[in-house]
Motif scaffolding. Structure first.
Motif, mmCIF file in Angstrom:
data_model
loop_
_atom_site.group_PDB
_atom_site.id
_atom_site.type_symbol
_atom_site.label_atom_id
_atom_site.label_comp_id
_atom_site.label_asym_id
_atom_site.label_seq_id
_atom_site.Cartn_x
_atom_site.Cartn_y
_atom_site.Cartn_z
ATOM 1 N N THR A 168 -0.792 -0.396 0.885
ATOM 2 C CA THR A 168 -0.025 0.760 0.431
ATOM 3 C C THR A 168 0.166 1.695 1.608
ATOM 4 O O THR A 168 -0.794 2.034 2.304
ATOM 5 C CB THR A 168 -0.764 1.487 -0.699
ATOM 6 N N ILE A 169 1.418 2.101 1.844
ATOM 7 C CA ILE A 169 1.717 3.004 2.956
ATOM 8 C C ILE A 169 2.338 4.290 2.406
ATOM 9 O O ILE A 169 2.868 4.307 1.302
ATOM 10 C CB ILE A 169 2.689 2.364 3.980
ATOM 11 N N THR A 170 2.258 5.334 3.192
ATOM 12 C CA THR A 170 2.876 6.612 2.857
ATOM 13 C C THR A 170 3.933 6.905 3.901
ATOM 14 O O THR A 170 3.687 6.774 5.102
ATOM 15 C CB THR A 170 1.820 7.735 2.862
ATOM 16 N N SER A 171 5.121 7.287 3.447
ATOM 17 C CA SER A 171 6.193 7.646 4.379
ATOM 18 C C SER A 171 6.548 9.120 4.183
ATOM 19 O O SER A 171 6.526 9.631 3.071
ATOM 20 C CB SER A 171 7.418 6.757 4.179
ATOM 21 N N THR A 179 5.078 -3.719 12.247
ATOM 22 C CA THR A 179 5.407 -2.420 12.837
ATOM 23 C C THR A 179 5.547 -1.366 11.747
ATOM 24 O O THR A 179 5.600 -1.682 10.566
ATOM 25 C CB THR A 179 6.732 -2.501 13.625
ATOM 26 N N ARG A 180 5.656 -0.109 12.143
ATOM 27 C CA ARG A 180 5.810 0.978 11.179
ATOM 28 C C ARG A 180 7.203 0.940 10.558
ATOM 29 O O ARG A 180 8.187 0.728 11.250
ATOM 30 C CB ARG A 180 5.578 2.326 11.848
ATOM 31 N N MET A 181 7.260 1.183 9.262
ATOM 32 C CA MET A 181 8.526 1.107 8.533
ATOM 33 C C MET A 181 9.269 2.434 8.581
ATOM 34 O O MET A 181 8.648 3.494 8.682
ATOM 35 C CB MET A 181 8.268 0.745 7.074
ATOM 36 N N GLU A 182 10.582 2.354 8.517
ATOM 37 C CA GLU A 182 11.454 3.524 8.377
ATOM 38 C C GLU A 182 12.375 3.261 7.199
ATOM 39 O O GLU A 182 13.085 2.258 7.177
ATOM 40 C CB GLU A 182 12.273 3.749 9.638
ATOM 41 N N GLU A 223 6.754 5.890 8.324
ATOM 42 C CA GLU A 223 5.402 5.588 7.864
ATOM 43 C C GLU A 223 4.388 6.451 8.605
ATOM 44 O O GLU A 223 4.458 6.601 9.832
ATOM 45 C CB GLU A 223 5.120 4.101 8.114
ATOM 46 N N ILE A 224 3.445 7.018 7.874
ATOM 47 C CA ILE A 224 2.352 7.789 8.478
ATOM 48 C C ILE A 224 1.043 7.111 8.119
ATOM 49 O O ILE A 224 0.990 6.246 7.256
ATOM 50 C CB ILE A 224 2.336 9.257 8.006
ATOM 51 N N TYR A 276 6.717 9.664 0.159
ATOM 52 C CA TYR A 276 6.844 8.552 -0.775
ATOM 53 C C TYR A 276 5.757 7.538 -0.461
ATOM 54 O O TYR A 276 5.348 7.398 0.694
ATOM 55 C CB TYR A 276 8.202 7.859 -0.629
ATOM 56 N N THR A 277 5.292 6.811 -1.468
ATOM 57 C CA THR A 277 4.369 5.707 -1.248
ATOM 58 C C THR A 277 5.055 4.411 -1.647
ATOM 59 O O THR A 277 5.854 4.372 -2.571
ATOM 60 C CB THR A 277 3.078 5.858 -2.068
ATOM 61 N N THR A 278 4.746 3.359 -0.922
ATOM 62 C CA THR A 278 5.288 2.031 -1.195
ATOM 63 C C THR A 278 4.294 1.010 -0.666
ATOM 64 O O THR A 278 3.280 1.361 -0.060
ATOM 65 C CB THR A 278 6.678 1.846 -0.555
ATOM 66 N N ARG A 279 4.567 -0.256 -0.896
ATOM 67 C CA ARG A 279 3.697 -1.321 -0.408
ATOM 68 C C ARG A 279 4.483 -2.202 0.557
ATOM 69 O O ARG A 279 5.686 -2.384 0.405
ATOM 70 C CB ARG A 279 3.175 -2.144 -1.571
ATOM 71 N N LYS A 280 3.784 -2.713 1.560
ATOM 72 C CA LYS A 280 4.433 -3.620 2.507
ATOM 73 C C LYS A 280 3.503 -4.783 2.808
ATOM 74 O O LYS A 280 2.283 -4.674 2.668
ATOM 75 C CB LYS A 280 4.825 -2.908 3.795
ATOM 76 N N ASN A 281 4.096 -5.890 3.211
ATOM 77 C CA ASN A 281 3.351 -7.067 3.614
ATOM 78 C C ASN A 281 3.005 -6.907 5.090
ATOM 79 O O ASN A 281 3.889 -6.818 5.943
ATOM 80 C CB ASN A 281 4.182 -8.316 3.388
#
Length: 65
Positions: free
Chosen positions: A10-13, A43-46, A62-63, A32-37
């Protein structure tokens, strides 16, 4: 059964416009929070999301760790 190695995290952007304009009066920072593989996206998502404080679609980066 063996446990998985938590490939999905789970990442926070956070809105980049709200953070950049720190001297202006804002009631908050859009997050916002989302999940990534982790394997497919190391790398960090935008993401382009709506910021309720800027009243427009902005880039959220992503932070975290």
């Amino acid at each position: 059964m063996a446990e998985s190695k938590n490939v999905r995290v789970t990442i926070t952007s956070e809105c980049t416009s709200c953070v950049r304009n720190g001297n202006e009066k804002h009631s908050g920072v859009s997050r916002y929070t989302t999940r990534k593989n982790r394997r497919n996206t190391p790398t960090r998502m935008e993401l382009k999301k709506f910021c309720p404080y800027c009243y427009q679609h902005t880039i959220h980066k992503e932070i975290g760790k």
